[in-house]
Write a protein that holds these residues in place. Structure first.
Motif, mmCIF file in Angstrom:
data_model
loop_
_atom_site.group_PDB
_atom_site.id
_atom_site.type_symbol
_atom_site.label_atom_id
_atom_site.label_comp_id
_atom_site.label_asym_id
_atom_site.label_seq_id
_atom_site.Cartn_x
_atom_site.Cartn_y
_atom_site.Cartn_z
ATOM 1 N N UNK A 1 0.830 -1.199 0.000
ATOM 2 C CA UNK A 1 0.000 0.000 0.000
ATOM 3 C C UNK A 1 0.870 1.257 0.000
ATOM 4 N N UNK A 2 1.982 1.207 0.732
ATOM 5 C CA UNK A 2 2.881 2.358 0.763
ATOM 6 C C UNK A 2 3.504 2.609 -0.601
ATOM 7 N N UNK A 3 3.884 1.538 -1.303
ATOM 8 C CA UNK A 3 4.440 1.698 -2.646
ATOM 9 C C UNK A 3 3.406 2.305 -3.584
ATOM 10 N N UNK A 4 2.190 1.810 -3.538
ATOM 11 C CA UNK A 4 1.140 2.357 -4.397
ATOM 12 C C UNK A 4 0.948 3.839 -4.130
ATOM 13 N N UNK A 5 0.968 4.228 -2.847
ATOM 14 C CA UNK A 5 0.805 5.639 -2.509
ATOM 15 C C UNK A 5 1.985 6.461 -2.997
ATOM 16 N N UNK A 6 3.194 5.898 -2.902
ATOM 17 C CA UNK A 6 4.379 6.620 -3.352
ATOM 18 C C UNK A 6 4.374 6.828 -4.866
ATOM 19 N N UNK B 1 1.836 9.730 -5.206
ATOM 20 C CA UNK B 1 2.277 10.985 -4.593
ATOM 21 C C UNK B 1 3.556 11.527 -5.198
ATOM 22 N N UNK B 2 4.493 10.643 -5.557
ATOM 23 C CA UNK B 2 5.816 11.122 -5.910
ATOM 24 C C UNK B 2 6.493 10.422 -7.064
ATOM 25 N N UNK B 3 5.727 9.773 -7.934
ATOM 26 C CA UNK B 3 6.312 9.144 -9.123
ATOM 27 C C UNK B 3 7.389 8.134 -8.742
ATOM 28 N N UNK B 4 7.181 7.400 -7.676
ATOM 29 C CA UNK B 4 8.198 6.483 -7.166
ATOM 30 C C UNK B 4 8.646 5.504 -8.241
ATOM 31 N N UNK C 1 9.121 -1.139 -9.409
ATOM 32 C CA UNK C 1 8.153 -0.327 -10.142
ATOM 33 C C UNK C 1 8.900 0.748 -10.929
ATOM 34 N N UNK C 2 8.225 1.362 -11.855
ATOM 35 C CA UNK C 2 8.823 2.425 -12.644
ATOM 36 C C UNK C 2 9.677 1.896 -13.778
ATOM 37 N N UNK C 3 10.438 2.790 -14.359
ATOM 38 C CA UNK C 3 11.200 2.454 -15.558
ATOM 39 C C UNK C 3 12.697 2.614 -15.333
ATOM 40 N N UNK C 4 13.435 1.615 -15.768
ATOM 41 C CA UNK C 4 14.889 1.685 -15.726
ATOM 42 C C UNK C 4 15.428 2.585 -16.824
ATOM 43 N N UNK C 5 14.696 2.658 -17.920
ATOM 44 C CA UNK C 5 15.074 3.478 -19.076
ATOM 45 C C UNK C 5 13.797 4.017 -19.695
ATOM 46 N N UNK D 1 11.866 12.724 -3.601
ATOM 47 C CA UNK D 1 10.674 12.676 -2.754
ATOM 48 C C UNK D 1 10.047 11.278 -2.736
ATOM 49 N N UNK D 2 10.203 10.521 -3.819
ATOM 50 C CA UNK D 2 9.714 9.152 -3.817
ATOM 51 C C UNK D 2 10.469 8.306 -2.803
ATOM 52 N N UNK D 3 11.774 8.498 -2.750
ATOM 53 C CA UNK D 3 12.593 7.803 -1.757
ATOM 54 C C UNK D 3 12.204 8.230 -0.349
ATOM 55 N N UNK D 4 12.065 9.542 -0.140
ATOM 56 C CA UNK D 4 11.694 10.021 1.193
ATOM 57 C C UNK D 4 10.432 9.333 1.699
#
Length: 445
Positions: free
Chosen positions: A47-52, A55-58, A76-80, A357-360
């Motif tokens: 749930x925290x990852x989904x929120x990140x 909220x912050x393009x984690x 999650x997200x893109x390596x490239x 901010x995603x890391x934070x």
């Protein structure tokens, strides 16, 4: 490895790299605090990852283990971003200053072998050091704990082609002529330059390049096949690029290739995976790399760094009685951490390739989930609640939260990054209100 422009930007970008807590003296249950909503640790992490992401393009990968068992892992997200290649659990991310733990481990193993004295002057091991007066004053213990007075090299390195800095010795001209910033041993002054000198000592004592020594003595024995210090121009399968928000174009992103270090070294900047980092921090604590006595020496904090304390290349932090040992790192488009929760039996590794901010957000969420709500995370939740109120409502609404805070609690300084994100998402008015509340609660000196 830290920010490349100034100390203020370094603190903003690196942020919670050791300074992840506020000044609060009471656990705060106000807006922004998610609290314990129940459910398994894995469900709460998810749930925290989904929120990140919202909220912050984690963007990144994380792994939580208890003993040998994976409790939670996700990428999650893109390596490239150009071709949309996805991050994976085994993606190689830049680890920035987390790599200082590899350097510290190499140095401390040489101490245990009787080949190095932590308190002897560096000049003993580097007799040809170009500034002998400085090398005669500083010790390995001081450089490991950032208390040597040796400075940094980011402003100097920015003036030259990054490819000029591929070997440890290439950094030497950037620091050798710098005067010491303070009397060695006096205080903490974060120093990449000191770790370069430590790398030179490793090379002098072993006859190997720093990279070869770390690979032979740490990566290969532990099976850390996803770790290395490959230069930027080498094609490395499954290596992530780092990305920052474009400050001029709404919704656009920029890669960090032109502000990144060309090759990793003793001060950090190499690559690893969350599984490799989990393996390393486990081995560091279970006696495979250091004796129990040396591990205790390395992990005993000597100087404050935010709420954490910095030891010999390793930080310690205690939240609600739970002691964490590890390190963090960050740069433009890079942020990560690895921790060993000693009494709880967890190891946690997170590597990201987006904005800080995603890391934070995930750093704070994991601490709340594993250790419970505490003053260590209250300041962040207050700062985020204030920025949301200013962005979506008014400066007055944010000020009301500030005025209602518990005595002694100050908001975490997230305002600049959150304002930039609001502009990036097409909300310049909200960004302006965020900076207005920042000016009220953090007036210029």
């Amino acid at each position: 490895m830290t920010g490349a422009v100034s100390v203020s930007i370094w603190m903003t970008r690196r942020g919670v790299m050791g300074a992840t807590a506020g000044l609060g003296v009471l656990s705060w249950g106000g807006p922004g605090r998610t609290g314990d909503k129940g459910g398994s640790i894995a469900a709460r992490m998810d749930a925290a990852v989904e929120q990140a992401i919202i909220d912050s393009d984690f963007s990144g990968a994380l792994m939580l283990k208890r003993g040998d068992q994976v409790v939670y892992q996700r990428a999650v997200g893109q390596a490239e971003r150009v071709f949309g290649a996805a991050n994976r659990i085994d993606t190689r991310f830049n680890v920035a200053s987390i790599g200082k733990m590899f350097t510290a481990t190499a140095i401390l193993r040489l101490v245990e072998q009787g080949r190095l004295d932590l308190d002897a002057p560096a000049l003993r091991y580097l007799p040809d050091y170009p500034a002998p007066a400085i090398a005669g004053q500083i010790t390995a213990r001081q450089m490991l704990s950032h208390s040597s007075g040796v400075g940094n090299y980011w402003e100097a390195i920015a003036q030259k082609p990054s490819q000029a800095f591929a070997e440890t010795r290439d950094f030497l001209p950037l620091i050798a002529d710098q005067p010491l910033e303070f009397t060695p041993g006096e205080r903490l002054g974060y120093s990449n330059g000191g770790y370069v000198i430590l790398g030179l000592i490793v090379e002098a004592l072993t006859g190997e390049t720093f990279a070869d020594h770390i690979r032979r003595t740490i990566f290969e024995p532990l099976g850390m096949s996803g770790s290395g210090d490959w230069p930027l121009d080498v094609v490395v399968p499954n290596r992530a690029d780092g990305y920052t928000r474009d400050e001029a174009v709404i919704g656009a992103w920029r890669n960090n290739l032109f502000v990144n270090q060309f090759r990793g070294g003793p001060a950090g900047g190499g690559y690893s995976t969350v599984e490799d980092l989990s393996t390393f921090i486990t081995a560091l604590g279970d006696g495979r790399l250091l004796s129990p006595q040396m591990y205790a020496t390395a992990t005993t904090g000597l100087f404050d760094l935010g709420r954490a304390r910095y030891g010999l290349g390793v930080m310690e932090e205690t939240i609600n009685g739970h002691r964490m040992v590890g390190n963090t790192g960050g740069h433009f488009g890079i942020a990560g951490e690895v921790w060993r929760y000693e009494d709880l039996g967890y190891t946690f590794a997170m590597l990201t390739n987006g904005e800080v901010d995603g890391y934070w957000g995930m750093n704070i969420a994991v601490k709340d989930i594993l250790c419970g709500p505490s003053p260590a995370t209250d300041a962040y939740h207050l700062g985020m609640a204030m920025t949301a109120a200013a962005r979506d409502d008014s400066v007055a609404a944010a000020r009301a939260l500030f005025d209602a805070r518990p005595q002694g609690l100050e908001p975490r300084s997230v305002f600049e990054v959150e304002a930039a994100k609001a502009r990036h998402r097409g909300n310049p008015d909200g960004a302006e209100r965020i900076m207005q509340i920042a000016a009220i609660v953090e007036p210029p000196a």
